[in-house]
Design a protein around this motif. Structure first.
Motif, PDB file in Angstrom:
ATOM      1  N   SER A   9     -32.988   6.217  38.962  1.00  0.00           N
ATOM      2  CA  SER A   9     -32.149   5.023  38.847  1.00  0.00           C
ATOM      3  C   SER A   9     -30.685   5.416  38.979  1.00  0.00           C
ATOM      4  O   SER A   9     -30.319   6.597  38.871  1.00  0.00           O
ATOM      5  CB  SER A   9     -32.380   4.366  37.485  1.00  0.00           C
ATOM      6  OG  SER A   9     -31.955   5.237  36.436  1.00  0.00           O
ATOM      7  N   ASP A  10     -29.837   4.414  39.179  1.00  0.00           N
ATOM      8  CA  ASP A  10     -28.401   4.690  39.285  1.00  0.00           C
ATOM      9  C   ASP A  10     -27.867   5.299  37.992  1.00  0.00           C
ATOM     10  O   ASP A  10     -26.981   6.168  38.022  1.00  0.00           O
ATOM     11  CB  ASP A  10     -27.650   3.392  39.596  1.00  0.00           C
ATOM     12  CG  ASP A  10     -27.946   2.882  40.998  1.00  0.00           C
ATOM     13  OD1 ASP A  10     -28.461   3.680  41.813  1.00  0.00           O
ATOM     14  OD2 ASP A  10     -27.685   1.699  41.274  1.00  0.00           O
ATOM     15  N   GLU A  11     -28.413   4.851  36.839  1.00  0.00           N
ATOM     16  CA  GLU A  11     -27.965   5.380  35.557  1.00  0.00           C
ATOM     17  C   GLU A  11     -28.313   6.863  35.441  1.00  0.00           C
ATOM     18  O   GLU A  11     -27.514   7.676  34.949  1.00  0.00           O
ATOM     19  CB  GLU A  11     -28.603   4.606  34.399  1.00  0.00           C
ATOM     20  CG  GLU A  11     -28.114   3.168  34.263  1.00  0.00           C
ATOM     21  CD  GLU A  11     -28.775   2.227  35.275  1.00  0.00           C
ATOM     22  OE1 GLU A  11     -29.695   2.691  36.006  1.00  0.00           O
ATOM     23  OE2 GLU A  11     -28.365   1.064  35.351  1.00  0.00           O
ATOM     24  N   LYS A  12     -29.515   7.207  35.893  1.00  0.00           N
ATOM     25  CA  LYS A  12     -29.944   8.605  35.813  1.00  0.00           C
ATOM     26  C   LYS A  12     -29.100   9.495  36.736  1.00  0.00           C
ATOM     27  O   LYS A  12     -28.744  10.624  36.382  1.00  0.00           O
ATOM     28  CB  LYS A  12     -31.417   8.702  36.204  1.00  0.00           C
ATOM     29  CG  LYS A  12     -32.050  10.044  35.875  1.00  0.00           C
ATOM     30  CD  LYS A  12     -32.109  10.285  34.378  1.00  0.00           C
ATOM     31  CE  LYS A  12     -32.838  11.581  34.053  1.00  0.00           C
ATOM     32  NZ  LYS A  12     -32.844  11.851  32.594  1.00  0.00           N
ATOM     33  N   GLU A  48     -26.025   8.955  37.530  1.00  0.00           N
ATOM     34  CA  GLU A  48     -24.712   9.118  36.907  1.00  0.00           C
ATOM     35  C   GLU A  48     -24.760  10.146  35.774  1.00  0.00           C
ATOM     36  O   GLU A  48     -23.814  10.924  35.585  1.00  0.00           O
ATOM     37  CB  GLU A  48     -24.218   7.774  36.372  1.00  0.00           C
ATOM     38  CG  GLU A  48     -22.784   7.783  35.870  1.00  0.00           C
ATOM     39  CD  GLU A  48     -21.790   8.232  36.935  1.00  0.00           C
ATOM     40  OE1 GLU A  48     -20.787   8.887  36.560  1.00  0.00           O
ATOM     41  OE2 GLU A  48     -22.008   7.952  38.140  1.00  0.00           O
ATOM     42  N   GLU A  49     -25.862  10.157  35.021  1.00  0.00           N
ATOM     43  CA  GLU A  49     -26.020  11.162  33.967  1.00  0.00           C
ATOM     44  C   GLU A  49     -26.013  12.572  34.563  1.00  0.00           C
ATOM     45  O   GLU A  49     -25.366  13.480  34.032  1.00  0.00           O
ATOM     46  CB  GLU A  49     -27.340  10.923  33.212  1.00  0.00           C
ATOM     47  CG  GLU A  49     -27.334   9.709  32.311  1.00  0.00           C
ATOM     48  CD  GLU A  49     -28.679   9.525  31.629  1.00  0.00           C
ATOM     49  OE1 GLU A  49     -29.505  10.469  31.669  1.00  0.00           O
ATOM     50  OE2 GLU A  49     -28.900   8.441  31.060  1.00  0.00           O
ATOM     51  N   LYS A  50     -26.724  12.725  35.639  1.00  0.00           N
ATOM     52  CA  LYS A  50     -26.770  14.027  36.296  1.00  0.00           C
ATOM     53  C   LYS A  50     -25.400  14.413  36.847  1.00  0.00           C
ATOM     54  O   LYS A  50     -25.007  15.582  36.828  1.00  0.00           O
ATOM     55  CB  LYS A  50     -27.812  14.028  37.411  1.00  0.00           C
ATOM     56  CG  LYS A  50     -29.250  14.107  36.929  1.00  0.00           C
ATOM     57  CD  LYS A  50     -30.206  14.144  38.093  1.00  0.00           C
ATOM     58  CE  LYS A  50     -31.638  14.380  37.639  1.00  0.00           C
ATOM     59  NZ  LYS A  50     -31.852  15.760  37.147  1.00  0.00           N
ATOM     60  N   ARG A  51     -24.677  13.418  37.342  1.00  0.00           N
ATOM     61  CA  ARG A  51     -23.331  13.700  37.866  1.00  0.00           C
ATOM     62  C   ARG A  51     -22.443  14.286  36.766  1.00  0.00           C
ATOM     63  O   ARG A  51     -21.711  15.258  36.992  1.00  0.00           O
ATOM     64  CB  ARG A  51     -22.700  12.418  38.425  1.00  0.00           C
ATOM     65  CG  ARG A  51     -21.358  12.677  39.132  1.00  0.00           C
ATOM     66  CD  ARG A  51     -20.551  11.384  39.249  1.00  0.00           C
ATOM     67  NE  ARG A  51     -21.267  10.355  39.934  1.00  0.00           N
ATOM     68  CZ  ARG A  51     -21.216  10.121  41.253  1.00  0.00           C
ATOM     69  NH1 ARG A  51     -20.457  10.887  42.005  1.00  0.00           N
ATOM     70  NH2 ARG A  51     -21.913   9.124  41.780  1.00  0.00           N
TER      71      ARG A  51
END
Length: 561
Positions: free
Chosen positions: A427-430, A432-435
């Motif tokens: 997902s986009d949230e995941k 962003e977390e990885k970023r």
């Protein structure tokens, strides 16, 4: 009666004769009147070409072309220079080709080669050069002109110059003209009558001309010991030593280019492939770079790619590890002909008879290019490379000892198949977390780098790359580029080239990330690959903004995105 009044009288006579429907006699009468009523000075040619009456002008020029090779006059060279200029500026104008210029030029070349006394008189030594140049200029665009030239007997005379009866200066224009004639279907066979000789001469010239021109001209520091008419032709009588040297180097490069052009014309038709595939010559082709001098010429790599389209060519090229390594270096470069190196490797890998001869070397290079998107006008380049590399790879894990190439194929499979499949579910949230996590690890790597713990920094950048989602291309460009810098400091140029190349493939547009270009240039220099290093350096400098060029400093590590 002055010249123009004589022309006016001829015009009236021509009109009256035409009205009485005696066209055959008209040409005869006008020609005779031209001979009787005009002066014999060849300078009259300059007035003749300005004659507004087409019928008068054409008859006079046709007669002039017939007589020019037969008479002696110190103004010959002036006329040839004028013809050369007109051929260069108006190569598609049909007037002179229709009036016998090709036969005239062929006879002038023959006279120069057959009559040394005449050739060495006045400035006649320049005439074969200009004559061959005129033939080449008029035949470069139009097949009908080329057919007229062949019918006029130009090829035997061009071959004499091509054989070196005079010098490399005449060889340059002779091979240019022969190249044009060999490029047309209707005139190819006329050149092919000399096929074996043409191929051998072209190969020899392509291989030796640069050194020969340097030895015979550029390397002669005393200008008075240089061939004078060469100096005059190169600079048109204007310019000193520097200009002479620059033009000589340019002409030498053109001589090589046209020699390769002739070979290309035969190779495209599948002719004389075996002759061209001699191992020594294939190795020499790899050293023939066109883009640095002739911007539109792929030089040796262009011919190698054509040879790769033939079975004999692929087999011969696959036998040379040196040639394959050169193709790999070109494929991982910022040269305009990068795509040709890639094409050659893919053709070799697609052929079952050559695939396993080159796969060990080629895979280690092409793995760095699998994320290429567009390259010039080509799209999905990386996908094509991936498909070719994975032709017979199933992805299954084997316990047997693997070669480096096999391990690399597994890496490609993991990156382009398994990892891509998994990341589609993120997902986009995941993402962003990885970023955020990747940024933190990169900062740790940066800290390690600045305190001199280079190996630790390298490990951190590697960890960040494993976590970084594939879609975050900008972040991965920085990580690969920073890791390349670590490899440089650890004296591992091969790994530096690999990481810098991966960064450049991810950059937008391709090969535009300045720091990666600079680092790969340094790595190539460490390996002694001067041309590859120079090209990256040139592209880097051209891409620098004004402040970078002024400071002349490339920061060793990229801290920010």
């Amino acid at each position: 009666m002055d010249f123009h009044k004589k022309m006016e009288k001829l015009s009236i006579t021509s009109t009256r004769t035409t009205n009485t429907n005696t066209n055959t006699n008209t040409d005869f009468n006008i020609t005779n009147m031209w001979k009787e009523q005009t002066c014999t000075n060849l300078c009259c040619f300059f007035c003749l070409v300005k004659e507004p009456k087409s019928s008068i002008r054409r008859v006079g020029i046709a007669s002039f072309f017939k007589e020019l090779p037969l008479i002696d006059d110190q103004e010959h060279v002036m006329v040839l220079k004028k013809l050369w200029n007109m051929a260069m500026t108006q190569p598609d104008d049909p007037e002179f080709p229709s009036l016998g210029i090709f036969e005239c030029m062929a006879k002038l070349i023959h006279r120069g080669l057959d009559n040394q006394d005449w050739l060495l008189r006045d400035q006649n030594i320049n005439i074969p050069y200009y004559a061959a140049h005129v033939i080449g200029s008029y035949t470069m665009n139009r097949v009908d002109f080329a057919e007229k030239a062949v019918d006029s007997g130009v090829i035997p005379q061009l071959m004499e110059l091509f054989r070196g009866r005079m010098s490399w200066v005449e060889q340059r224009v002779a091979v240019r003209a022969l190249g044009h004639l060999a490029s047309y279907e209707s005139t190819f066979d006329a050149v092919a009558e000399y096929e074996t000789e043409v191929i051998n001469l072209s190969m020899h010239l392509a291989s030796t001309c640069l050194e020969e021109v340097y030895t015979m001209f550029v390397g002669v520091k005393d200008r008075n010991k240089r061939v004078k008419y060469h100096r005059d032709l190169l600079t048109r009588g204007v310019g000193g030593l520097e200009m002479e040297n620059r033009k000589a180097e340019e002409w030498a490069s053109q001589l090589q280019y046209w020699s390769l052009y002739v070979l290309n014309s035969f190779a495209i038709k599948g002719r004389s492939i075996t002759l061209m595939c001699k191992q020594d010559f294939l190795k020499q082709l790899c050293e023939m770079w066109g883009g640095l001098v002739n911007q539109t010429s792929p030089a040796g790599i262009g011919l190698i790619r054509i040879l790769c389209y033939s079975e004999i060519g692929r087999r011969s090229i696959a036998e040379s590890q040196e040639v394959i390594e050169k193709l790999c270096n070109l494929s991982r470069s910022s040269d305009d002909w990068q795509y040709m190196g890639i094409d050659c490797l893919l053709l070799l890998l697609t052929d079952p008879d050559t695939r396993y001869k080159v796969i060990e070397i080629a895979t280690l290079c092409l793995v760095d290019l699998i994320e290429l998107t567009t390259l010039g006008e080509r799209s999905n380049v990386g996908e094509a490379i991936t498909r070719t590399l994975l032709i017979d790879f199933s992805g299954s894990q084997s316990r047997t000892k693997k070669s480096r190439a096999q391990r690399t194929l597994e890496e490609i499979w993991d990156l382009k198949v398994e990892r891509s499949k998994q990341e589609k579910m993120l997902s986009d949230e995941k993402v962003e977390e990885k970023r955020v996590l990747v940024r933190l690890i990169k900062q740790e790597g940066n800290h390690s780098f600045w305190v001199g713990e280079i190996e630790e920094a390298l490990l951190k950048y590697t960890q960040a790359l494993l976590l970084c989602p594939l879609r975050l291309r900008k972040e991965r460009v920085v990580l690969y580029s920073n890791r390349a810098q670590c490899h440089l400091l650890l004296s591992d140029p091969d790994s530096a080239i690999s990481d810098a190349t991966r960064a450049l493939c991810l950059s937008s547009p391709v090969n535009s990330h300045g720091k990666s270009l600079w680092r790969r240039s340094q790595a190539y220099d460490m390996k002694g690959l001067a041309i590859e290093s120079l090209i990256d350096c040139i592209v880097f400098i051209n891409g620098c903004n004004r402040s970078e060029m002024t400071s002349n400093v490339c920061p060793p590590l990229e801290k920010n995105h």
